[in-house]
Design a protein around this motif. Sequence first.
Motif, PDB file in Angstrom:
ATOM      1  N   UNK A  60       6.482   1.613  -6.368  1.00  0.00           N
ATOM      2  CA  UNK A  60       6.982   2.052  -5.073  1.00  0.00           C
ATOM      3  C   UNK A  60       8.295   2.806  -5.245  1.00  0.00           C
ATOM      4  N   UNK A  61       8.437   3.932  -4.550  1.00  0.00           N
ATOM      5  CA  UNK A  61       9.698   4.655  -4.529  1.00  0.00           C
ATOM      6  C   UNK A  61      10.536   4.103  -3.375  1.00  0.00           C
ATOM      7  N   UNK A  62      11.720   3.620  -3.696  1.00  0.00           N
ATOM      8  CA  UNK A  62      12.605   3.036  -2.683  1.00  0.00           C
ATOM      9  C   UNK A  62      13.900   3.829  -2.607  1.00  0.00           C
ATOM     10  N   UNK A  86       5.304  -2.092 -10.395  1.00  0.00           N
ATOM     11  CA  UNK A  86       3.846  -2.154 -10.591  1.00  0.00           C
ATOM     12  C   UNK A  86       3.406  -1.014 -11.498  1.00  0.00           C
ATOM     13  N   UNK A  87       2.426  -1.256 -12.352  1.00  0.00           N
ATOM     14  CA  UNK A  87       1.993  -0.243 -13.330  1.00  0.00           C
ATOM     15  C   UNK A  87       1.408   0.997 -12.657  1.00  0.00           C
ATOM     16  N   UNK A  88       1.745   2.143 -13.180  1.00  0.00           N
ATOM     17  CA  UNK A  88       1.110   3.374 -12.719  1.00  0.00           C
ATOM     18  C   UNK A  88       1.780   4.026 -11.535  1.00  0.00           C
ATOM     19  N   UNK A 136       0.798  -1.226   0.000  1.00  0.00           N
ATOM     20  CA  UNK A 136       0.000   0.000   0.000  1.00  0.00           C
ATOM     21  C   UNK A 136       0.831   1.277   0.000  1.00  0.00           C
ATOM     22  N   UNK A 137       2.123   1.166   0.251  1.00  0.00           N
ATOM     23  CA  UNK A 137       2.961   2.343   0.461  1.00  0.00           C
ATOM     24  C   UNK A 137       3.233   3.121  -0.822  1.00  0.00           C
ATOM     25  N   UNK A 138       3.489   4.413  -0.646  1.00  0.00           N
ATOM     26  CA  UNK A 138       3.965   5.269  -1.736  1.00  0.00           C
ATOM     27  C   UNK A 138       5.478   5.169  -1.857  1.00  0.00           C
ATOM     28  N   UNK A 139       6.155   5.194  -0.715  1.00  0.00           N
ATOM     29  CA  UNK A 139       7.615   5.144  -0.730  1.00  0.00           C
ATOM     30  C   UNK A 139       8.139   4.553   0.582  1.00  0.00           C
ATOM     31  N   UNK A 140       9.342   4.010   0.483  1.00  0.00           N
ATOM     32  CA  UNK A 140      10.002   3.417   1.632  1.00  0.00           C
ATOM     33  C   UNK A 140      11.449   3.879   1.640  1.00  0.00           C
ATOM     34  N   UNK A 141      11.894   4.315   2.802  1.00  0.00           N
ATOM     35  CA  UNK A 141      13.306   4.634   3.001  1.00  0.00           C
ATOM     36  C   UNK A 141      13.866   3.601   3.971  1.00  0.00           C
ATOM     37  N   UNK A 142      14.964   2.952   3.580  1.00  0.00           N
ATOM     38  CA  UNK A 142      15.538   1.903   4.409  1.00  0.00           C
ATOM     39  C   UNK A 142      16.997   2.206   4.752  1.00  0.00           C
ATOM     40  N   UNK A 173      12.622   5.014  -9.912  1.00  0.00           N
ATOM     41  CA  UNK A 173      12.014   5.045  -8.580  1.00  0.00           C
ATOM     42  C   UNK A 173      12.889   4.405  -7.499  1.00  0.00           C
ATOM     43  N   UNK A 174      14.127   4.077  -7.847  1.00  0.00           N
ATOM     44  CA  UNK A 174      15.039   3.456  -6.879  1.00  0.00           C
ATOM     45  C   UNK A 174      16.293   4.311  -6.731  1.00  0.00           C
ATOM     46  N   UNK A 175      16.609   4.652  -5.486  1.00  0.00           N
ATOM     47  CA  UNK A 175      17.822   5.401  -5.168  1.00  0.00           C
ATOM     48  C   UNK A 175      18.638   4.593  -4.174  1.00  0.00           C
ATOM     49  N   UNK A 176      19.930   4.445  -4.445  1.00  0.00           N
ATOM     50  CA  UNK A 176      20.803   3.668  -3.575  1.00  0.00           C
ATOM     51  C   UNK A 176      21.990   4.522  -3.156  1.00  0.00           C
TER      52      UNK A 176
END
Length: 288
Positions: free
Chosen positions: A169-171, A164-166, A110-116, A206-209
């Motif tokens: 998730x921003x990670x 996922x389409x549309x 369900x999340x929009x973005x996750x920072x780990x 959508x992925x930043x490392x």
Amino acid sequence: MPNAPVVPTVRRRRLGATLRRLRNDAGLTLDEAAALMGWKAPKMSKVENACATIRPVDVAALVKGYGVTDADVSKALENLARDAGKKGWWQTYSGVLAPAYADYISLETDADRISEWCPLLVPGLLQTAAFARETIAGSSMTRTPDEIAALAEVRQARQAVLSRPGNPLELWAIIHEAALHQRFAVRPATMREQLRRLLDAAELPNVTIQIMPLDATPHPGIMGGFSLVVFPGALPDIVLLENLSGATYIEGEDAIPFARGIDRIRASALSVEDSLARIVHLAEGTKT
């Protein structure tokens, strides 16, 4: 036959908690809020405690009655009500998934973005199948080979949220360099493949490392790893903490220090460009 009791799923718990917060912000009692809908207070209490269902149209009316005018807030809560009883793909693995882990997958979905902040391991959303199997086997003290294989499958299936389409998730993953020096005796090429996987994932928009270098100065992350999960609308942020005893969730105002901490951890890490260069350097020096 009596109606089956409503299962307090993680989505229902989040919806109920958010509706309770909005009611309190509006200065209304349970009786007053229930009166807005023509209900009795016990029904409102059950909704807020995830023990009763509520239709999306009723959520919209209730939120409006609380004086909330932000359409994104209403939409996010209506979606939660609509999806509250849906079964996720991960329920196929209910025999091996701990309830807290199943809850997290639902949150992740369900999340929009996750920072780990990952001081010990590559985050699950970026792991190769081989890395997942090796690390799950190494950290599991009672799991059978079949259960380890199933958990590795789950970890791979979770990664679908990144494409996922549309609304992928921003990670944003900050990984300590020490985690990238892990070695695997049975399959030495595992880490080299994992490093290549990180480079491939970093090409996704959508992925930043980022990499935390071995010689970094002290920062809030030295207190331990965590995942900060951010949702659309008014839904509160949730922080996941993990250790050998299981998972702990922190949410709402208690999650604010983690949001501040992740910014300081990012500032202490290498830049994105330097992080990718460090991964390339490590990959080139890793034995096949």
